[in-house]
Write a protein that holds these residues in place. Structure first.
Motif, PDB file in Angstrom:
ATOM      1  N   GLN A  30      22.995  44.184  33.622  1.00 26.03           N
ATOM      2  CA  GLN A  30      23.433  42.796  33.657  1.00 26.03           C
ATOM      3  C   GLN A  30      22.232  41.858  33.560  1.00 26.03           C
ATOM      4  OE1 GLN A  30      25.134  43.929  37.414  1.00 26.03           O
ATOM      5  NE2 GLN A  30      26.893  42.607  37.041  1.00 26.03           N
ATOM      6  N   ARG A  31      22.380  40.814  32.706  1.00 28.12           N
ATOM      7  CA  ARG A  31      21.368  39.758  32.708  1.00 28.12           C
ATOM      8  C   ARG A  31      22.028  38.482  33.229  1.00 28.12           C
ATOM      9  NH1 ARG A  31      17.202  40.001  28.611  1.00 28.12           N
ATOM     10  NH2 ARG A  31      18.800  39.817  27.013  1.00 28.12           N
ATOM     11  N   CYS A  32      21.386  37.849  34.199  1.00 28.35           N
ATOM     12  CA  CYS A  32      21.927  36.642  34.824  1.00 28.35           C
ATOM     13  C   CYS A  32      21.954  35.500  33.812  1.00 28.35           C
ATOM     14  CB  CYS A  32      21.075  36.269  36.038  1.00 28.35           C
ATOM     15  SG  CYS A  32      21.609  34.742  36.828  1.00 28.35           S
ATOM     16  N   GLY A  36      18.262  34.380  34.117  1.00 25.85           N
ATOM     17  CA  GLY A  36      17.735  35.333  33.145  1.00 25.85           C
ATOM     18  C   GLY A  36      17.268  36.650  33.752  1.00 25.85           C
ATOM     19  N   HIS A  37      17.414  36.813  35.081  1.00 28.47           N
ATOM     20  CA  HIS A  37      16.947  38.046  35.731  1.00 28.47           C
ATOM     21  C   HIS A  37      17.786  39.240  35.281  1.00 28.47           C
ATOM     22  CE1 HIS A  37      15.442  40.741  38.772  1.00 28.47           C
ATOM     23  NE2 HIS A  37      16.658  40.932  39.247  1.00 28.47           N
ATOM     24  N   LEU A  38      17.092  40.313  34.910  1.00 25.82           N
ATOM     25  CA  LEU A  38      17.763  41.561  34.538  1.00 25.82           C
ATOM     26  C   LEU A  38      17.884  42.389  35.804  1.00 25.82           C
ATOM     27  CD1 LEU A  38      18.634  43.144  31.895  1.00 25.82           C
ATOM     28  CD2 LEU A  38      16.446  44.341  32.149  1.00 25.82           C
ATOM     29  N   ARG A  39      19.138  42.634  36.252  1.00 30.34           N
ATOM     30  CA  ARG A  39      19.266  43.255  37.573  1.00 30.34           C
ATOM     31  C   ARG A  39      19.749  44.694  37.521  1.00 30.34           C
ATOM     32  NH1 ARG A  39      23.436  39.215  38.208  1.00 30.34           N
ATOM     33  NH2 ARG A  39      25.533  40.045  38.587  1.00 30.34           N
ATOM     34  N   CYS A  46      23.579  37.752  41.497  1.00 33.34           N
ATOM     35  CA  CYS A  46      22.154  37.882  41.182  1.00 33.34           C
ATOM     36  C   CYS A  46      21.321  37.788  42.467  1.00 33.34           C
ATOM     37  CB  CYS A  46      21.736  36.763  40.220  1.00 33.34           C
ATOM     38  SG  CYS A  46      19.951  36.705  39.941  1.00 33.34           S
ATOM     39  N   HIS A  54      26.996  36.384  34.356  1.00 31.61           N
ATOM     40  CA  HIS A  54      26.044  37.322  33.748  1.00 31.61           C
ATOM     41  C   HIS A  54      26.620  37.849  32.445  1.00 31.61           C
ATOM     42  CE1 HIS A  54      28.875  39.937  35.933  1.00 31.61           C
ATOM     43  NE2 HIS A  54      28.681  40.760  34.917  1.00 31.61           N
ATOM     44  N   GLU A  93      12.270  47.889  30.193  1.00 28.21           N
ATOM     45  CA  GLU A  93      12.725  46.546  30.582  1.00 28.21           C
ATOM     46  C   GLU A  93      12.546  46.285  32.083  1.00 28.21           C
ATOM     47  OE1 GLU A  93      14.474  48.757  28.884  1.00 28.21           O
ATOM     48  OE2 GLU A  93      15.037  47.875  26.941  1.00 28.21           O
TER      49      GLU A  93
END
Lengths: 135, 388
Positions: A30-32, A36-39, A46, A54, A93
Motif C-alpha cells: 500500500q502507498r499512502c 506517499g509512505h509505502l507501508r 498509515c 491508499h 523499495e
C-alpha cells in the motif's frame, strides 16, 4: 499419528489485495495517498500520517537478504521435520518480508545476497511469495 | 509529566514473593498467582486490607480469559479501587510497577499488588499459536526465530560470536548453581554450550531460556509507608518504557541496533543516575542475544566492546565489573516473566542474594516482552532503577 497442515494465511480486508496480487504473480504494497509512505505490513491506517486513503502499487520483487536463520526445532508441530531456512528479505523499495529462500544451498546464503521473488502456489486462493537468488 | 524527577523515589517496593516454580505438572496459573501474592504480602508485612490496587499479567497460552486481575483480587479477598490485567509479556512486571507508582502518586491507590502466574501446559487448553499471516506460513513462529534473527544481525553488524553468547549463559549458570531455588544448577562450560543442539541457528539450546511453571508478585506502595514496613523501602528511583519493532520494521529502523534505548534514557533521567552508578543489574534474558542488546542500548558497553566484555567474565558476581542476573536469570533460574528479576534486584538491595554483591546502592532491572510473532513484530522494553 496424524498430520498437522502448515498454516496458510487467512486474508482480511486489509491483506486481501496483497494475496490477490501474489495469486496473479505480483508483489504489492500500500502507498499512502496523503503522505506517499509505502507501508508494510498491510494495515488500515498509515503509521506516518494516520490517513486511511491508499493505493496498492506493484513492487519490483527484487531485494537482498537482511537476515536468515535455520529452524531445527519449531514451536509449531506442522514445521517439525528437517531443518529449513527462514529469511527476512529487504525489498529494493524498503519493506522487509519474512519468507523462505528457495533454489539455494544453505552454504550460499549470506546477508546481502541479491534475491528475487518466486511465487509458490499453495491452493486456488493462496500463493506464498518465496525468494531465490537473483538471476 | 514535564519533569519525570517528580516521581523519582516517591513509590517503593515493600514486598516480593515467588511461588514454587519449575516443571510442576498438575498445577494452575491461578494457583501460582495466589501463592506468590500471599508470599509478597507476607514479605511486606502490610495488612491485606491496605491493598487497594491489583495488577496482574495475562498468562501466555491461556487462550481468552477475561477479568484475570479481578479474579485474582476476588480469590485474595481484596476489594480494590483499581484493578487491571496487563499484557506486555516479560516487560509487564516493571510496567506494572510504573503503573502502581503512578496510581499511588495520583492518590488512586495506597498499595498495589502486582502479580503473575503461569502454567505452561494448562490442562484442557491447547496452546494457541499466535498468528501472523506474513510470518507463520514460512515457519517463523514464536520468539525463538525472532531472537535468532536478532542474533544473526548482531553477528553481522558487530561481530558477536556464538562463544560470546556462551560466556553469558555460563556466567548466569554459575549464579544459578549457588541459588537453591534455581531450575538448572548443574555446572555449565563453554564447551557444553557449544555442544548443545541447535534450536534455531544461530542459537543453541543453551542460548534459550527455560520453560517454567510458577508465579511472582510485588507489593508497591509509597516510600513513606514502605519505610514503616518489615523490610523498608526499595525505592523506584527511575523507570521507563518504549515500544518498537526494529529488526523487521524499516519505518523505525535506527542506525545499528537501537530498540529500547529510550526506556533506559527515561529511567536514567528520572533517577539522576547513569550506567556507571549501577552496582548490580538483572537483564531480561529470554535469549543470550537480548543480553548483548541490553548491554549496548542501556549504555554499559559500546557495540565494538560488548563481546570482549562478556567473554572476560564481567557479568560474574564475584569478579565482574557488572554483576548480572545474580540468581541465574531466565536462562538458568527459571522463566517467571521477569518477576524473578525484580525479586532478585530487591534481594540485592536487602543483602540477601545467594550471589550477593557488596554494598549495593543502585540495583537495576529490565523487562522485555510483547508480540515478536505478529506483523510487524512488536516488543516492549521496560527499565527500573531501584535504590535504598
Amino acid at each position: 499419528m496424524f498430520k498437522i497442515d502448515k498454516p496458510l494465511p487467512m486474508p482480511t480486508e486489509e491483506s486481501a489485495p496483497f494475496w490477490e496480487g501474489t495469486r496473479r504473480g505480483e508483489l504489492r504494497a500500500q502507498r499512502c495517498d496523503d503522505c506517499g509512505h509505502l507501508r508494510w505490513p498491510p494495515a488500515a491506517i498509515c503509521p506516518i500520517c494516520l490517513s486511511g486513503r491508499h493505493e496498492w502499487v506493484r513492487l519490483s520483487g527484487r531485494g537482498k537478504v537482511h537476515s536468515w536463520i535455520v529452524v531445527h526445532k519449531s514451536q509449531h508441530p506442522a514445521f517439525w521435520g528437517d531443518p529449513f531456512n527462514v529469511a527476512i528479505v529487504e525489498l529494493d523499495e524498503g519493506p522487509r518480508l519474512h519468507t523462505n529462500l528457495v533454489d539455494v544451498d544453505l552454504a550460499a546464503i549470506r546477508i546481502g545476497l541479491p534475491v528475487e521473488v518466486a511465487f509458490d502456489p499453495q491452493n486456488d486462493e493462496i500463493t506464498l511469495p518465496r525468494f531465490k537468488p537473483a538471476a | 509529566m514535564d519533569d519525570p524527577r517528580q516521581l523519582s523515589g516517591k513509590a517503593a517496593i515493600a514486598g516480593v514473593g515467588l511461588s514454587r516454580f519449575g516443571r510442576v505438572p498438575g498445577t494452575s496459573a491461578m494457583g501460582f498467582a495466589l501463592e506468590a501474592s500471599a508470599s509478597a504480602i507476607a514479605d511486606s508485612g502490610i495488612a491485606k486490607s491496605e491493598i487497594d490496587g491489583v495488577l496482574v499479567l495475562m498468562p501466555a497460552q491461556m487462550g481468552e480469559q477475561h477479568g484475570w486481575a479481578s479474579r485474582v483480587a476476588v480469590h485474595l479477598g481484596l476489594a480494590p479501587a483499581f484493578c487491571s490485567t496487563m499484557d506486555m509479556g516479560g516487560a509487564s512486571a516493571i510496567g506494572m510497577m510504573q503503573t502502581a507508582a503512578a496510581l499511588v502518586h495520583a492518590g488512586v491507590c495506597k498499595a498495589v499488588l502486582c502479580a503473575f502466574g503461569s502454567q505452561t501446559n494448562p490442562q484442557g487448553i491447547l496452546p494457541t499459536m499466535f498468528g501472523s499471516q506474513f510470518a507463520i506460513p514460512y515457519g517463523d513462529v514464536g520468539a525463538m526465530p525472532f531472537m535468532a534473527h536478532v542474533g544473526r544481525r548482531q553477528m553481522h553488524e558487530i561481530g558477536i560470536t556464538s562463544e560470546q553468547y556462551g560466556a553469558i549463559a555460563v556466567a548466569f549458570r554459575k549464579h544459578a548453581s549457588r541459588n537453591p531455588l534455581a531450575q538448572k544448577r548443574d555446572p555449565m562450560t563453554l564447551a557444553d554450550h557449544q555442544a548443545s543442539r541447535w534450536i534455531v541457528e544461530p542459537l543453541h539450546l543453551l542460548d534459550c531460556c527455560l520453560v517454567t511453571d510458577g508465579g511472582g508478585a510485588i507489593v508497591v506502595t509509597s516510600t513513606e509507608r514502605a519505610r514503616d514496613l518489615r523490610h523498608g523501602a526499595a525505592k523506584l528511583a527511575g523507570f521507563g518504557q518504549v515500544h518498537s519493532s526494529e529488526i523487521v520494521h524499516p519505518d523505525r529502523h535506527e542506525a545499528g541496533i537501537g530498540g529500547g534505548r529510550e526506556a533506559g534514557d527515561q529511567a536514567w533521567r528520572m533517577a539522576g543516575l547513569g550506567p556507571a552508578d549501577v552496582d548490580v543489574v538483572q537483564l531480561y534474558d529470554g535469549f543470550t542475544p537480548l543480553v548483548v542488546h541490553s548491554l549496548i542500548v542501556y549504555g554499559f558497553c559500546r557495540p565494538d566492546e560488548v563481546g570482549a566484555f562478556v567473554s572476560a567474565g564481567e557479568l560474574e558476581f564475584d569478579r565482574g565489573r557488572l554483576p548480572t542476573n545474580t540468581a541465574g536469570g531466565l536462562l538458568s533460574e527459571g522463566h517467571l516473566s521477569g518477576f524473578n528479576h525484580v525479586v532478585e534486584a530487591v534481594r540485592q538491595l536487602r543483602g540477601t542474594s545467594t550471589s550477593q554483591v557488596p554494598d549495593v546502592e543502585v540495583s537495576m532491572v529490565t523487562g522485555y516482552g510483547g508480540a515478536p510473532h505478529e506483523a510487524p513484530p512488536t516488543v516492549a522494553y521496560t527499565v527500573a532503577i531501584l535504590t535504598r
